[in-house]
Scaffold this motif. Structure first.
Motif, PDB file in Angstrom:
ATOM      1  N   MET A 270      54.118  33.734  65.627  1.00 23.73           N
ATOM      2  CA  MET A 270      53.417  32.451  65.563  1.00 23.73           C
ATOM      3  C   MET A 270      54.417  31.338  65.852  1.00 23.73           C
ATOM      4  SD  MET A 270      50.934  32.733  62.200  1.00 23.73           S
ATOM      5  CE  MET A 270      50.083  31.184  62.588  1.00 23.73           C
ATOM      6  N   MET A 271      53.951  30.308  66.541  1.00 21.88           N
ATOM      7  CA  MET A 271      54.797  29.148  66.826  1.00 21.88           C
ATOM      8  C   MET A 271      54.330  27.972  65.977  1.00 21.88           C
ATOM      9  SD  MET A 271      56.821  30.410  69.088  1.00 21.88           S
ATOM     10  CE  MET A 271      56.891  31.806  70.227  1.00 21.88           C
ATOM     11  N   ASP A 272      55.271  27.303  65.342  1.00 21.05           N
ATOM     12  CA  ASP A 272      54.933  26.151  64.506  1.00 21.05           C
ATOM     13  C   ASP A 272      56.109  25.183  64.501  1.00 21.05           C
ATOM     14  OD1 ASP A 272      54.399  24.374  62.269  1.00 21.05           O
ATOM     15  OD2 ASP A 272      52.872  25.829  61.632  1.00 21.05           O
ATOM     16  N   ASP A 273      55.846  23.950  64.934  1.00 20.70           N
ATOM     17  CA  ASP A 273      56.919  22.950  65.023  1.00 20.70           C
ATOM     18  C   ASP A 273      57.411  22.466  63.671  1.00 20.70           C
ATOM     19  OD1 ASP A 273      57.339  22.964  67.708  1.00 20.70           O
ATOM     20  OD2 ASP A 273      56.057  21.244  68.157  1.00 20.70           O
ATOM     21  N   ALA A 274      56.776  22.901  62.578  1.00 23.14           N
ATOM     22  CA  ALA A 274      57.294  22.542  61.257  1.00 23.14           C
ATOM     23  C   ALA A 274      58.725  23.029  61.071  1.00 23.14           C
ATOM     24  CB  ALA A 274      56.402  23.125  60.162  1.00 23.14           C
ATOM     25  N   PHE A 275      59.105  24.066  61.806  1.00 25.07           N
ATOM     26  CA  PHE A 275      60.448  24.639  61.666  1.00 25.07           C
ATOM     27  C   PHE A 275      61.482  23.970  62.570  1.00 25.07           C
ATOM     28  CE2 PHE A 275      57.821  27.903  59.823  1.00 25.07           C
ATOM     29  CZ  PHE A 275      58.594  28.376  58.779  1.00 25.07           C
ATOM     30  N   ARG A 276      61.065  22.999  63.333  1.00 17.82           N
ATOM     31  CA  ARG A 276      62.009  22.348  64.249  1.00 17.82           C
ATOM     32  C   ARG A 276      62.690  21.172  63.559  1.00 17.82           C
ATOM     33  NH1 ARG A 276      60.899  20.488  70.524  1.00 17.82           N
ATOM     34  NH2 ARG A 276      62.895  19.434  70.854  1.00 17.82           N
ATOM     35  N   PRO A 277      64.012  21.243  63.370  1.00 19.28           N
ATOM     36  CA  PRO A 277      64.734  20.159  62.706  1.00 19.28           C
ATOM     37  C   PRO A 277      65.271  19.148  63.716  1.00 19.28           C
ATOM     38  CG  PRO A 277      66.231  21.959  63.057  1.00 19.28           C
ATOM     39  CD  PRO A 277      64.911  22.374  63.681  1.00 19.28           C
ATOM     40  N   SER A 278      65.938  18.143  63.181  1.00 16.97           N
ATOM     41  CA  SER A 278      66.724  17.251  64.031  1.00 16.97           C
ATOM     42  C   SER A 278      68.061  17.922  64.337  1.00 16.97           C
ATOM     43  CB  SER A 278      66.978  15.920  63.315  1.00 16.97           C
ATOM     44  OG  SER A 278      67.955  15.172  64.006  1.00 16.97           O
ATOM     45  N   PHE A 279      68.518  17.761  65.575  1.00 24.39           N
ATOM     46  CA  PHE A 279      69.814  18.303  65.966  1.00 24.39           C
ATOM     47  C   PHE A 279      70.873  17.202  66.078  1.00 24.39           C
ATOM     48  CE2 PHE A 279      66.727  21.414  67.497  1.00 24.39           C
ATOM     49  CZ  PHE A 279      67.242  22.579  66.973  1.00 24.39           C
ATOM     50  N   ARG A 280      70.598  16.060  65.487  1.00 23.60           N
ATOM     51  CA  ARG A 280      71.553  14.947  65.530  1.00 23.60           C
ATOM     52  C   ARG A 280      72.460  14.983  64.302  1.00 23.60           C
ATOM     53  NH1 ARG A 280      66.666  12.406  66.347  1.00 23.60           N
ATOM     54  NH2 ARG A 280      66.810  11.459  64.264  1.00 23.60           N
ATOM     55  N   ASP A 281      73.754  14.873  64.526  1.00 22.64           N
ATOM     56  CA  ASP A 281      74.726  14.627  63.453  1.00 22.64           C
ATOM     57  C   ASP A 281      74.537  15.544  62.250  1.00 22.64           C
ATOM     58  OD1 ASP A 281      75.737  12.494  64.972  1.00 22.64           O
ATOM     59  OD2 ASP A 281      74.263  11.116  64.125  1.00 22.64           O
ATOM     60  N   TYR A 282      74.423  16.839  62.498  1.00 18.14           N
ATOM     61  CA  TYR A 282      74.196  17.743  61.378  1.00 18.14           C
ATOM     62  C   TYR A 282      75.475  18.427  60.886  1.00 18.14           C
ATOM     63  CZ  TYR A 282      74.276  21.438  64.952  1.00 18.14           C
ATOM     64  OH  TYR A 282      74.645  22.273  65.972  1.00 18.14           O
ATOM     65  N   ARG A 283      76.549  18.387  61.650  1.00 19.10           N
ATOM     66  CA  ARG A 283      77.751  19.114  61.259  1.00 19.10           C
ATOM     67  C   ARG A 283      78.569  18.321  60.253  1.00 19.10           C
ATOM     68  NH1 ARG A 283      80.841  22.403  65.801  1.00 19.10           N
ATOM     69  NH2 ARG A 283      81.310  23.621  63.963  1.00 19.10           N
TER      70      ARG A 283
END
Length: 283
Positions: A270-283
């Protein structure tokens, strides 16, 4: 800052830039992939990729899998401290979700008595320990896994959606494009890039425990660690696995295993965009 640290930061910046720019740099190729999948949808059959591990066992047609527990795992596998960004991201997750952070201090609580961790675990880089534990936890415990990042959607509602669909075993957001697919070789690698819209992303997902998919995932990771074990003992990994002699390529025990399995079992995802985070400044 040491030269090697500078080189690592430059390498990471280049990777992030490629991931951000690639969808804009090649929209024509993306449209072609979408058109092909619309006109001639991909179907997997046993023996389709004889050079890949997914051909070693027949595809399981029917399997009743128990529900995914409505819980969330995050991982911090080393003795290093979280950066300010990571700590802030985890605090945000902890404020919104029933999240369990697994660290070296509590890992044993989640090890199943008759299913020990692979003997090579302590020799893995911190990154590859996380890759390994995703397979282990999803197979033996199930639930959701999230990278320590910000701006996830309603993950718990997504897990409930997964549980409401008996035919589905696993869910995440769709891979972003051919540029984010594990760089496998041969026919299976070409198929992964061509049909990337069938693939789950690797940074966050949910799974029902004990499905054929998680079983094949963990079994192949164990097989690969058996292969790498002698070299790992000689050159254990540092945090990122970029030290001299470390033998395991970046995607070898996560995307290199789970992405081909997505092609084997696309109707179970199943595909669900709820699992898509921001990839900005995460480290």
């Amino acid at each position: 800052m040491r030269l090697i640290d500078i080189a690592r930061e430059v390498k990471h910046a280049q990777l992030v830039a490629r991931r951000r720019l690639a969808p804009r740099l090649d929209p024509a190729r993306d449209r072609v992939h979408r058109l092909v999948d619309t006109v001639r949808p991909f179907t997997y059959s046993d023996g389709l990729f004889p050079e890949s591990f997914i051909a070693e066992t027949p595809k399981v047609a029917v399997h009743e899998s128990g529900p995914a527990p409505v819980r969330v795992f995050a991982l911090w596998t080393g003795d290093n401290q979280m950066s300010v960004n990571r700590a802030a991201a985890f605090a945000d997750l902890e404020s919104r979700l029933p999240i369990t952070l697994i660290t070296p201090a509590n890992l044993e609580e989640w090890v199943v008595p008759d299913a020990p961790l692979h003997p090579a675990y302590d020799h893995l880089s911190f990154v590859h320990r996380s890759d390994y534990l995703r397979a282990y936890l999803m197979h033996h415990h199930g639930g959701a896994y999230l990278d320590i990042k910000r701006e996830y959607g309603d993950v718990l509602a997504a897990v409930n959606s997964l549980n409401a669909s008996p035919q589905h075993w696993m869910m995440s957001f769709r891979e972003l494009g051919p540029h984010t697919v594990a760089p496998e070789q041969g026919e299976v690698g070409a198929a992964l890039r061509r049909h990337y819209r069938l693939l789950l992303a690797m940074c966050a997902f949910a799974a029902k425990p004990g499905s054929p998919l998680t079983h094949e995932w963990l079994a192949e990771v164990h097989r690969r660690l058996d292969h790498y074990s002698p070299a790992l003992r000689a050159s254990p990994g540092n945090a990122l696995g970029d030290n001299d002699g470390y033998p395991i390529p970046w995607t070898a025990i996560l995307g290199g295993v789970l992405h081909p399995l997505c092609l084997k079992y696309p109707e179970r995802l199943m595909m669900d965009d709820a699992f898509r985070p921001s990839f900005r400044d995460y480290r």
